[in-house]
Design a protein around this motif. Sequence first.
Motif, PDB file in Angstrom:
ATOM      1  N   LEU A 133       0.837  -1.211   0.000  1.00  0.00           N
ATOM      2  CA  LEU A 133       0.000   0.000   0.000  1.00  0.00           C
ATOM      3  C   LEU A 133       0.864   1.250   0.000  1.00  0.00           C
ATOM      4  CD1 LEU A 133      -2.898  -0.660   2.537  1.00  0.00           C
ATOM      5  CD2 LEU A 133      -3.126   0.171   0.199  1.00  0.00           C
ATOM      6  N   LEU A 134       1.924   1.214   0.806  1.00  0.00           N
ATOM      7  CA  LEU A 134       2.793   2.395   0.914  1.00  0.00           C
ATOM      8  C   LEU A 134       3.573   2.625  -0.386  1.00  0.00           C
ATOM      9  CD1 LEU A 134       3.997   1.924   4.608  1.00  0.00           C
ATOM     10  CD2 LEU A 134       2.529   3.758   3.737  1.00  0.00           C
ATOM     11  N   LEU A 135       3.901   1.532  -1.053  1.00  0.00           N
ATOM     12  CA  LEU A 135       4.581   1.677  -2.351  1.00  0.00           C
ATOM     13  C   LEU A 135       3.603   2.240  -3.379  1.00  0.00           C
ATOM     14  CD1 LEU A 135       6.622  -1.655  -2.359  1.00  0.00           C
ATOM     15  CD2 LEU A 135       7.625   0.625  -2.623  1.00  0.00           C
ATOM     16  N   ASP A 136       2.371   1.698  -3.395  1.00  0.00           N
ATOM     17  CA  ASP A 136       1.351   2.176  -4.353  1.00  0.00           C
ATOM     18  C   ASP A 136       1.077   3.656  -4.171  1.00  0.00           C
ATOM     19  OD1 ASP A 136       1.150  -0.331  -5.265  1.00  0.00           O
ATOM     20  OD2 ASP A 136      -0.781  -0.815  -4.323  1.00  0.00           O
ATOM     21  N   ILE A 220      -1.010  -4.360  14.667  1.00  0.00           N
ATOM     22  CA  ILE A 220      -2.194  -3.631  15.145  1.00  0.00           C
ATOM     23  C   ILE A 220      -3.316  -3.728  14.108  1.00  0.00           C
ATOM     24  CG2 ILE A 220      -3.097  -1.316  15.672  1.00  0.00           C
ATOM     25  CD1 ILE A 220      -0.329  -0.699  16.900  1.00  0.00           C
ATOM     26  N   ARG A 221      -2.947  -3.453  12.866  1.00  0.00           N
ATOM     27  CA  ARG A 221      -3.951  -3.460  11.790  1.00  0.00           C
ATOM     28  C   ARG A 221      -4.579  -4.849  11.648  1.00  0.00           C
ATOM     29  NH1 ARG A 221      -6.756   0.568   9.254  1.00  0.00           N
ATOM     30  NH2 ARG A 221      -7.965  -0.503   7.688  1.00  0.00           N
ATOM     31  N   ASN A 222      -3.722  -5.855  11.763  1.00  0.00           N
ATOM     32  CA  ASN A 222      -4.174  -7.226  11.544  1.00  0.00           C
ATOM     33  C   ASN A 222      -5.202  -7.663  12.603  1.00  0.00           C
ATOM     34  OD1 ASN A 222      -4.029  -9.735  10.196  1.00  0.00           O
ATOM     35  ND2 ASN A 222      -2.786 -10.537  11.876  1.00  0.00           N
ATOM     36  N   ILE A 223      -5.099  -7.085  13.786  1.00  0.00           N
ATOM     37  CA  ILE A 223      -6.035  -7.496  14.841  1.00  0.00           C
ATOM     38  C   ILE A 223      -7.230  -6.547  14.928  1.00  0.00           C
ATOM     39  CG2 ILE A 223      -6.302  -7.781  17.359  1.00  0.00           C
ATOM     40  CD1 ILE A 223      -3.434  -8.979  17.293  1.00  0.00           C
ATOM     41  N   THR A 227      -8.872   2.323  13.542  1.00  0.00           N
ATOM     42  CA  THR A 227      -8.359   3.156  14.640  1.00  0.00           C
ATOM     43  C   THR A 227      -8.485   2.430  15.979  1.00  0.00           C
ATOM     44  OG1 THR A 227      -9.237   5.049  13.434  1.00  0.00           O
ATOM     45  CG2 THR A 227      -8.571   5.446  15.713  1.00  0.00           C
ATOM     46  N   ILE A 228      -7.441   2.538  16.821  1.00  0.00           N
ATOM     47  CA  ILE A 228      -7.542   1.929  18.150  1.00  0.00           C
ATOM     48  C   ILE A 228      -7.637   3.032  19.212  1.00  0.00           C
ATOM     49  CG2 ILE A 228      -6.338  -0.169  17.483  1.00  0.00           C
ATOM     50  CD1 ILE A 228      -3.901   0.893  19.122  1.00  0.00           C
ATOM     51  N   ASP A 229      -8.106   2.630  20.397  1.00  0.00           N
ATOM     52  CA  ASP A 229      -8.281   3.622  21.463  1.00  0.00           C
ATOM     53  C   ASP A 229      -6.946   4.061  22.063  1.00  0.00           C
ATOM     54  OD1 ASP A 229     -11.171   3.892  21.716  1.00  0.00           O
ATOM     55  OD2 ASP A 229     -11.139   1.768  22.248  1.00  0.00           O
ATOM     56  N   ILE A 230      -6.162   3.077  22.517  1.00  0.00           N
ATOM     57  CA  ILE A 230      -4.968   3.426  23.309  1.00  0.00           C
ATOM     58  C   ILE A 230      -3.748   2.652  22.817  1.00  0.00           C
ATOM     59  CG2 ILE A 230      -3.940   3.398  25.627  1.00  0.00           C
ATOM     60  CD1 ILE A 230      -6.758   3.429  26.811  1.00  0.00           C
ATOM     61  N   HIS A 231      -2.628   3.370  22.735  1.00  0.00           N
ATOM     62  CA  HIS A 231      -1.346   2.738  22.430  1.00  0.00           C
ATOM     63  C   HIS A 231      -0.405   3.113  23.558  1.00  0.00           C
ATOM     64  CE1 HIS A 231       2.223   1.407  20.427  1.00  0.00           C
ATOM     65  NE2 HIS A 231       1.727   1.381  19.205  1.00  0.00           N
ATOM     66  N   ALA A 247       3.124   7.484  11.134  1.00  0.00           N
ATOM     67  CA  ALA A 247       3.338   7.902   9.742  1.00  0.00           C
ATOM     68  C   ALA A 247       2.938   6.785   8.773  1.00  0.00           C
ATOM     69  CB  ALA A 247       4.797   8.297   9.535  1.00  0.00           C
ATOM     70  N   GLN A 248       3.449   5.587   9.007  1.00  0.00           N
ATOM     71  CA  GLN A 248       3.184   4.523   8.021  1.00  0.00           C
ATOM     72  C   GLN A 248       1.734   4.042   8.086  1.00  0.00           C
ATOM     73  OE1 GLN A 248       6.373   1.934   9.232  1.00  0.00           O
ATOM     74  NE2 GLN A 248       5.312   1.440  11.134  1.00  0.00           N
ATOM     75  N   SER A 249       1.146   3.984   9.291  1.00  0.00           N
ATOM     76  CA  SER A 249      -0.233   3.487   9.398  1.00  0.00           C
ATOM     77  C   SER A 249      -1.215   4.482   8.783  1.00  0.00           C
ATOM     78  CB  SER A 249      -0.629   3.259  10.853  1.00  0.00           C
ATOM     79  OG  SER A 249       0.157   2.237  11.391  1.00  0.00           O
ATOM     80  N   GLU A 250      -1.040   5.773   9.118  1.00  0.00           N
ATOM     81  CA  GLU A 250      -1.991   6.770   8.593  1.00  0.00           C
ATOM     82  C   GLU A 250      -1.784   6.972   7.100  1.00  0.00           C
ATOM     83  OE1 GLU A 250      -2.365  10.185  11.196  1.00  0.00           O
ATOM     84  OE2 GLU A 250      -3.001   8.896  12.864  1.00  0.00           O
ATOM     85  N   ALA A 251      -0.540   6.886   6.637  1.00  0.00           N
ATOM     86  CA  ALA A 251      -0.283   7.021   5.197  1.00  0.00           C
ATOM     87  C   ALA A 251      -0.920   5.846   4.447  1.00  0.00           C
ATOM     88  CB  ALA A 251       1.217   7.073   4.936  1.00  0.00           C
ATOM     89  N   ALA A 252      -0.793   4.648   4.982  1.00  0.00           N
ATOM     90  CA  ALA A 252      -1.299   3.466   4.276  1.00  0.00           C
ATOM     91  C   ALA A 252      -2.824   3.431   4.269  1.00  0.00           C
ATOM     92  CB  ALA A 252      -0.755   2.192   4.926  1.00  0.00           C
ATOM     93  N   TYR A 253      -3.448   3.747   5.394  1.00  0.00           N
ATOM     94  CA  TYR A 253      -4.897   3.504   5.492  1.00  0.00           C
ATOM     95  C   TYR A 253      -5.743   4.772   5.495  1.00  0.00           C
ATOM     96  CZ  TYR A 253      -3.179  -1.132   6.341  1.00  0.00           C
ATOM     97  OH  TYR A 253      -2.532  -2.329   6.186  1.00  0.00           O
ATOM     98  N   GLY A 254      -5.100   5.931   5.533  1.00  0.00           N
ATOM     99  CA  GLY A 254      -5.826   7.200   5.421  1.00  0.00           C
ATOM    100  C   GLY A 254      -6.823   7.436   6.538  1.00  0.00           C
ATOM    101  N   GLU A 255      -6.583   6.838   7.689  1.00  0.00           N
ATOM    102  CA  GLU A 255      -7.462   7.120   8.834  1.00  0.00           C
ATOM    103  C   GLU A 255      -6.627   7.215  10.092  1.00  0.00           C
ATOM    104  OE1 GLU A 255     -10.217   3.828   9.008  1.00  0.00           O
ATOM    105  OE2 GLU A 255      -8.702   2.480   9.828  1.00  0.00           O
ATOM    106  N   LYS A 256      -7.220   7.847  11.117  1.00  0.00           N
ATOM    107  CA  LYS A 256      -6.512   8.043  12.383  1.00  0.00           C
ATOM    108  C   LYS A 256      -6.062   6.680  12.912  1.00  0.00           C
ATOM    109  CE  LYS A 256      -6.051  10.808  16.244  1.00  0.00           C
ATOM    110  NZ  LYS A 256      -4.869  11.639  16.115  1.00  0.00           N
ATOM    111  N   PHE A 257      -4.825   6.648  13.393  1.00  0.00           N
ATOM    112  CA  PHE A 257      -4.239   5.386  13.845  1.00  0.00           C
ATOM    113  C   PHE A 257      -4.619   5.101  15.302  1.00  0.00           C
ATOM    114  CE2 PHE A 257       0.113   3.572  15.263  1.00  0.00           C
ATOM    115  CZ  PHE A 257      -0.265   2.267  15.029  1.00  0.00           C
TER     116      PHE A 257
END
Length: 486
Positions: A133-136, A220-223, A227-231, A247-257
């Motif tokens: 996704l990040l490459l695309d 995180i994404r896989n489970i 968006t998750i509540d707490i990290h 950076a990588q999670s929000e860039a890849a999925y376009g939503e709050k991490f």
Amino acid sequence: MSFYFYNTYTKKIDEFIPICDNKVSIYSCGPTVYNLAHIGNFRSYIFSDVLRRSLKLAGYDVEHVMNITDVDDKTIKNTCEKNPNPCLDDLRAYTKPFIDDFFADMNILGIDKVEHYPKATETIEPMKEMLNLLLDKEYAYYKDDSVYFSINKFKNYGNLSGIDLSSVKTGLRYNTDEYDKDDIRDFVLWKGEKESEKIAWETSICKGRPGWHLECSAMIRNIFHGTIDIHTGGVDLIFPHHENEIAQSEAAYGEKFVKYWIHCEHLLVDGKKMSKSLGNFYTLRDILDMGFDADAVRYLLLSVHYRQKLNFTLEGLKQTSQTIIRIYNSYNRLADINASNSNEAKEENINEIMSKADIFKKDFLDALKDDLNVSKALSVFHEAIRFTNQFLDEKKNIISSKSKEILTDLFHYMDKLTNILKNSRKITANDKDDIDTELMTLLDKRNEARKSKNYAEADKIRKTLEEKGYKILDSPTGSKLQKINL
Ligand code: AMP
Ligand code: ZN
């Protein structure tokens, strides 16, 4: 009343509003399994345990993940040292004992089991998906056999850590899992395979292994799938690890991490972070071998607010052991009382005891809701103990079954956080006192002698300690005792 937490992202205390009603999703960065974890690491895991237990006490349904980093620079390096041409099975064989020890120590420390413990080596496909996704989306680029994330392309880079982006030198890249603090560079997403290492996975663009940051984001994404509540994690992970995860999670999925970032301060020794690299660490085994109890370690590590540094000393641990004994004594006294419904016992005002217990419970939980104010919560616990002792004194140990039930329930309620009462019969007031004091005093005296360059005296004390079965391990940041295995 809601929970309030200090959110590293917003840099203020925020009201906690979960994404989904009563359900809370939490991710805690777990251990890199190349060594036995030390009690500094466990401060961070006990903090996430306190968070989890507090939310559960308030009635939340918690889904909690702690990852196991079983592939990174260090695990690969150490596996390669043992095997000239290692494969994935060799890596697994190398990390397994550390994983087993980690879970054994977590259990000894009374840390609640969480719902998921994903391993990086078992989450490779989701990592590859994220990489693609990040490459695309052209956040990622291929260079010198590896794939990197271009931090200039992510406009919110730096929001978590407040790092100053003006010093970014474009084109500089990190392809390791270990970073110089404050040095901002494009970070590696997929690290190209080295000749000597056979531990690598094929992707659409190159063969290699995932970077550490990508591992956490993908697990995180896989489970949680969104968006998750707490990290959580230790403060040392804010930059670059968590900044890069965002950076990588929000860039890849376009939503709050992540909605709430909560970080735990360090455990120190003589003012310096307890760490493997400084050599100033104690493992749980070191401490247990000295005769201390794991519950004392647990209680000490949880008793200081997570945003305050905690300086670890054996003297502090000894004092904590005594605090625990006071709790046990009161609890055991109550448990041993033969409650009756005789006339004397009937004179009790049950409603008054019930409402007093309710107030204690409320104050206890309110303190935890206030950004996990554990010190305040524990002071409520001790007030409840004083109240119980006084009540038993006044009643000359003749109380009704109902009062016994209410007060026992109060202890159990508060112990949902502390989790030490299960061992209340293990320690008695006179146990261990002598050995701890004597060893610590000798170590202190020996260090004093060294400081004042009285080496003859220092050597003499060292020998005495050895005769008692302990050797002194010195490091640039302090010394510690280790039981000699005969
Ligand atoms: P590591 O195995 O070094 O990646 O660390 C695992 C976890 O322990 C991370 O969340 C670190 O932030 C945390 N940690 C490491 N050293 C300490 C310390 N001295 N005090 C508190 N947490 C620590
Ligand atoms: Zn992580």
